[in-house]
Design an enzyme around this catalytic site. Structure first.
Site, short mmCIF file in Angstrom:
data_model
loop_
_atom_site.label_atom_id
_atom_site.label_comp_id
_atom_site.label_asym_id
_atom_site.label_seq_id
_atom_site.Cartn_x
_atom_site.Cartn_y
_atom_site.Cartn_z
N GLU A 25 24.54 5.76 1.45
CA GLU A 25 25.71 5.62 2.32
C GLU A 25 26.80 4.77 1.65
O GLU A 25 26.53 3.65 1.18
CB GLU A 25 25.31 4.99 3.67
CG GLU A 25 26.51 4.82 4.59
CD GLU A 25 26.17 4.59 6.06
OE1 GLU A 25 24.98 4.71 6.43
OE2 GLU A 25 27.10 4.31 6.83
N LYS B 153 13.26 7.40 9.58
CA LYS B 153 14.17 6.82 8.57
C LYS B 153 14.22 5.31 8.78
O LYS B 153 14.16 4.85 9.94
CB LYS B 153 15.58 7.40 8.70
CG LYS B 153 16.58 6.71 7.77
CD LYS B 153 17.97 7.28 7.88
CE LYS B 153 18.84 6.62 8.91
NZ LYS B 153 19.09 5.17 8.73
#
Ligand code: KIV
Length: 266
Positions: free
Chosen positions: A183, A114
């Site tokens: 997020e 990631k």
């Protein structure tokens, strides 16, 4: 049960089944997360805060990430292990990005990596996927950008900022990312991105419409109290349990109750 693959991520999105993901940073926790049947374990650079006690994630090094990812990979029988690229392991050049991403796969047993960022990492994502390294992208609140963002703030709140995040989501998808973490963004924006993309979105503080959810394990089980974001739900209070057990041990040692005959050899 075979190990989760990126194809399973796609299948779950198509079948509208939620993808489950948690962080873990060592063998013991990874074993529990794996046994619980969680789809993917992220060895997040959040370990800088919850394991190393740092103020933010910026000082975490590539070698530290490899060390923790190895432990997690050793424990994970079914969950996909995803290594998180730490600050400055990919920003300076595409070559750095591919080499460091390759370390997660080659040395640490991860199946994917990631990294944080949108348009600015599109070429990095292309180069990594070209090297057969599956990439999960991450936009919205990206903790490695804390100094630019001026703190841990919800992103995409204005029309213009939301439009930019939608564009970034398409850019990382087109660059080859197999999924995308969203997020700390408004839930309606996350819904729109989730509907527009063909790759699965994984939310953290992005509401209910994402294809999956991720949280930091220490938050979920109540082991980290210094900073608890609004989007966290605590499912246990292990800090309290651990404290009780340790205080009981201390008292029994001091009073000569432990060890008893039961814990002694004849
Ligand atoms: O570092 C991390 O653990 C993360 C997740 C919380 C998304 O980036």
């Amino acid at each position: 049960m075979p190990k989760t693959t990126i194809q399973d991520f796609f299948k779950k999105k198509a079948a509208r089944q939620k993808i489950t993901m948690l962080t873990a940073y060592d063998y013991t926790f990874a074993q529990i997360v794996d046994e619980a049947g969680i789809d993917a374990i992220l060895v997040g650079d959040s370990l800088g805060m919850v394991v190393q006690g740092l103020e933010n994630t910026l000082p975490v090094t590539m070698d530290e990430m490899i060390y923790h990812t190895k432990m997690v990979s050793r424990a994970s029988k079914n969950a996909m292990v995803i290594g998180d690229m730490p600050f400055m392991s990919y920003q300076a050049s595409i070559e750095d990005a591919v080499r460091n991403a390759g370390r997660f796969i080659k040395e640490a047993g991860a199946s994917a990596i990631k990294l944080e960022g949108g348009a600015e990492v599109a070429e990095h994502i292309k180069a990594m996927t070209k090297s057969d390294i599956p990439v999960m992208a991450h936009i919205g609140l990206t903790p490695q950008s804390i100094h630019r963002m001026g703190g841990y703030k919800v992103q995409g709140k204005t029309e213009e900022a939301a439009k930019q995040l939608i564009e970034e989501a398409h850019i990382v998808e087109d660059a080859g990312a197999f999924s995308l973490i969203l997020e700390a963004i408004p839930m309606e924006l996350a819904r729109r991105i989730t509907e527009e993309l063909s790759i699965p979105t994984i939310g953290i503080g992005a509401g209910t419409h994402c294809d999956g959810q991720v949280l930091v394990i220490h938050d979920v089980i109540g082991l980290f109290e210094r900073f608890v974001p609004k989007f966290v739900k605590r499912y246990a209070n292990l800090k309290e349990e651990a404290l009780k057990a340790i205080e009981a041990y201390k008292e029994e040692v001091e009073k000569g109750i432990f060890p008893s005959e039961e814990q002694s050899f004849k």
